[in-house]
Write a protein that holds these residues in place. Structure first.
Motif, PDB file in Angstrom:
ATOM      1  N   GLN A  10       0.713  -1.133  -0.074  1.00  0.00           N
ATOM      2  CA  GLN A  10      -0.004  -0.018   0.139  1.00  0.00           C
ATOM      3  C   GLN A  10       0.769   1.472  -0.049  1.00  0.00           C
ATOM      4  O   GLN A  10       0.781   2.660  -0.696  1.00  0.00           O
ATOM      5  CB  GLN A  10      -0.774  -0.012   1.000  1.00  0.00           C
ATOM      6  CG  GLN A  10      -2.088  -1.165   1.007  1.00  0.00           C
ATOM      7  CD  GLN A  10      -2.620  -1.379   2.420  1.00  0.00           C
ATOM      8  OE1 GLN A  10      -2.179  -1.076   3.620  1.00  0.00           O
ATOM      9  NE2 GLN A  10      -3.918  -2.122   2.478  1.00  0.00           N
ATOM     10  N   SER A  13       2.081   1.877  -3.475  1.00  0.00           N
ATOM     11  CA  SER A  13       1.250   2.240  -4.429  1.00  0.00           C
ATOM     12  C   SER A  13       1.010   3.841  -4.238  1.00  0.00           C
ATOM     13  O   SER A  13       1.029   4.765  -5.124  1.00  0.00           O
ATOM     14  CB  SER A  13      -0.204   1.702  -3.948  1.00  0.00           C
ATOM     15  OG  SER A  13      -0.125   0.275  -4.367  1.00  0.00           O
ATOM     16  N   GLN A 145      -4.549   4.470   1.480  1.00  0.00           N
ATOM     17  CA  GLN A 145      -5.117   4.015   0.397  1.00  0.00           C
ATOM     18  C   GLN A 145      -5.942   5.102  -0.234  1.00  0.00           C
ATOM     19  O   GLN A 145      -6.011   5.164  -1.474  1.00  0.00           O
ATOM     20  CB  GLN A 145      -5.996   2.759   0.675  1.00  0.00           C
ATOM     21  CG  GLN A 145      -5.300   1.531   0.691  1.00  0.00           C
ATOM     22  CD  GLN A 145      -6.289   0.463   1.258  1.00  0.00           C
ATOM     23  OE1 GLN A 145      -7.165   0.166   2.311  1.00  0.00           O
ATOM     24  NE2 GLN A 145      -6.418  -0.611   0.199  1.00  0.00           N
ATOM     25  N   ASP A 184     -16.397  -2.981  -6.597  1.00  0.00           N
ATOM     26  CA  ASP A 184     -15.519  -3.237  -5.325  1.00  0.00           C
ATOM     27  C   ASP A 184     -14.242  -2.526  -5.359  1.00  0.00           C
ATOM     28  O   ASP A 184     -13.834  -1.979  -6.397  1.00  0.00           O
ATOM     29  CB  ASP A 184     -15.300  -4.916  -5.287  1.00  0.00           C
ATOM     30  CG  ASP A 184     -14.311  -5.283  -6.590  1.00  0.00           C
ATOM     31  OD1 ASP A 184     -13.316  -4.696  -6.845  1.00  0.00           O
ATOM     32  OD2 ASP A 184     -15.017  -6.393  -7.219  1.00  0.00           O
ATOM     33  N   ARG A 185     -13.471  -2.693  -4.255  1.00  0.00           N
ATOM     34  CA  ARG A 185     -12.157  -1.805  -4.025  1.00  0.00           C
ATOM     35  C   ARG A 185     -11.127  -2.262  -5.092  1.00  0.00           C
ATOM     36  O   ARG A 185     -10.290  -1.292  -5.487  1.00  0.00           O
ATOM     37  CB  ARG A 185     -11.504  -2.254  -2.720  1.00  0.00           C
ATOM     38  CG  ARG A 185     -12.457  -1.698  -1.504  1.00  0.00           C
ATOM     39  CD  ARG A 185     -11.663  -1.757  -0.351  1.00  0.00           C
ATOM     40  NE  ARG A 185     -12.616  -1.470   0.894  1.00  0.00           N
ATOM     41  CZ  ARG A 185     -12.338  -1.334   2.127  1.00  0.00           C
ATOM     42  NH1 ARG A 185     -11.064  -1.474   2.408  1.00  0.00           N
ATOM     43  NH2 ARG A 185     -13.099  -0.882   2.891  1.00  0.00           N
ATOM     44  N   GLN A 186     -11.124  -3.426  -5.651  1.00  0.00           N
ATOM     45  CA  GLN A 186     -10.108  -3.693  -6.706  1.00  0.00           C
ATOM     46  C   GLN A 186     -10.479  -3.365  -8.142  1.00  0.00           C
ATOM     47  O   GLN A 186      -9.726  -3.285  -9.127  1.00  0.00           O
ATOM     48  CB  GLN A 186      -9.859  -5.227  -6.603  1.00  0.00           C
ATOM     49  CG  GLN A 186      -9.373  -5.870  -5.394  1.00  0.00           C
ATOM     50  CD  GLN A 186      -8.245  -5.063  -4.700  1.00  0.00           C
ATOM     51  OE1 GLN A 186      -7.271  -5.075  -5.472  1.00  0.00           O
ATOM     52  NE2 GLN A 186      -8.340  -4.823  -3.580  1.00  0.00           N
ATOM     53  N   ASN A 187     -11.725  -3.014  -8.278  1.00  0.00           N
ATOM     54  CA  ASN A 187     -12.253  -2.602  -9.725  1.00  0.00           C
ATOM     55  C   ASN A 187     -13.148  -1.376  -9.499  1.00  0.00           C
ATOM     56  O   ASN A 187     -14.172  -1.565 -10.055  1.00  0.00           O
ATOM     57  CB  ASN A 187     -12.970  -3.887 -10.136  1.00  0.00           C
ATOM     58  CG  ASN A 187     -12.018  -5.290 -10.397  1.00  0.00           C
ATOM     59  OD1 ASN A 187     -11.306  -5.242 -11.275  1.00  0.00           O
ATOM     60  ND2 ASN A 187     -12.326  -5.911  -9.499  1.00  0.00           N
TER      61      ASN A 187
END
Length: 342
Positions: A10, A13, A145, A184-187
């Protein structure tokens, strides 16, 4: 937000998002008045983004968290802010600094991640600003994040509007361009919406802890009379206290005799304890001097609420004033006194 520390991935990123933000040079196109929102997908709170660097002094991005923080930002931009921003800002901030501006923990983290920076305005710092606290390196995973997402969406907004950024100025109906996500958090899929800030909930009533009625009765029995006017106020002191996990700025309570300008009582406490501290200081000086003022002057309504039980008990009048000359002189005197002893 929970209090889990961010993972190495994280953090990587976030540093990557900061690098992309710097490379995009968003400050070339936007000023700090081009404010827009980014919805936090984790808690649906809106972070209001302010790009720093158009003036050539400080480069980065500040994300003001929620409506109350937005009002602080707008008051700073409109030059109507009464409180020092150091004590009122609540935001996540990326800024590019010199190496000497980083905390040891930040330098250690950069080394552990295998990153390298060199020169002035080259070292990313990620700080949490909260009222009453010294700006501190971010740790919370959801803050890390969200700031990553806010940086990414800032680049998207500037890219889309860079030929006409004035189109995102606040409109007359008080709506802000806001990046909102679904999925969702990934998409996550992001879209533009024009939204009004959420209405602030009514502030809780200022209330000090109840004072023992027997103590009040004893103080009244010992009274020798009434005196003139006392000025009463509380404010943040520019003296960080390094206790516990994070340094904080204490609040100072101050009681001054208006005619003589003598400081009758003062004390320091954490922000959360100021209600009880003010009531305690006020009653202590009454017990010590065995007099009460005919009036007190205050410049903020909350001071009345802190002292309400005592004021009613002793039938002391309260006057709300726009400024307190004796308090202001005493404030300067106290700050000089405390700074000399640091």
């Amino acid at each position: 937000m929970n209090q889990l520390n961010a993972t190495s991935e994280q953090w990587k990123s976030l540093y990557e998002a900061a690098a992309a933000f710097k490379q995009a040079e968003c400050w070339r196109y936007a000023t700090n008045s081009h404010v827009f929102g980014v919805e936090n997908p984790f808690n649906k709170e809106i972070g209001y983004c302010c790009i720093l660097g158009n003036g050539g002094e400080m480069y980065g991005l500040a994300v003001y968290l929620g409506t109350e923080s937005l009002e602080t930002l707008l008051s700073m931009l409109n030059r109507t802010q009464e409180t020092d921003p150091m004590f009122s800002q609540h935001c996540l901030m990326l800024s590019f600094e010199s190496r000497t501006e980083l905390y040891p923990a930040e330098l250690k983290q950069i080394k552990e991640l295998g990153l390298k920076f060199r020169g002035a305005n080259a070292w990313p710092t990620f700080r949490l600003y909260e009222p009453g606290f010294v700006p501190w390196p971010m740790q919370n995973e959801e803050e890390v994040q969200f700031l990553s997402l806010a940086l990414e969406q800032t680049i998207e907004v500037v890219e889309a509007f860079k030929n006409n950024l004035d189109a995102i100025f606040i409109r007359e109906d008080n709506v802000f361009l806001t990046r909102v996500s679904e999925g969702d958090r990934q998409n996550l899929v992001w879209t533009d919406q024009w939204l009004k800030p959420k209405i602030l909930e009514k502030a809780t009533e200022y209330q000090a802890n109840p004072i023992d009625e027997i103590r009040l009765a004893k103080a009244k029995k010992m009274l020798k009379g009434f005196v003139g006017i006392w000025e009463v106020d509380c404010f943040f002191a520019y003296i960080p206290i390094d206790e516990g996990q994070r340094p904080y700025y204490p609040m100072m309570g101050l009681i001054v005799d208006q005619e003589s300008e003598q400081i009758l009582q003062f004390g320091l406490t954490e922000k959360s304890g100021i209600q009880g501290k003010m009531a305690g200081l006020f009653l202590e000086i009454i017990e010590k001097a065995q007099v009460v003022p005919k009036e007190i002057w205050v410049c903020r309504e909350e001071i009345y609420h802190y002292l309400k039980q005592i004021l009613i008990s002793f039938e002391i009048q309260v006057c709300l004033k726009s400024e307190l000359a004796a308090i202001e002189d005493a404030r300067v005197e106290m700050m000089d006194y405390l700074i000399d002893r640091i």
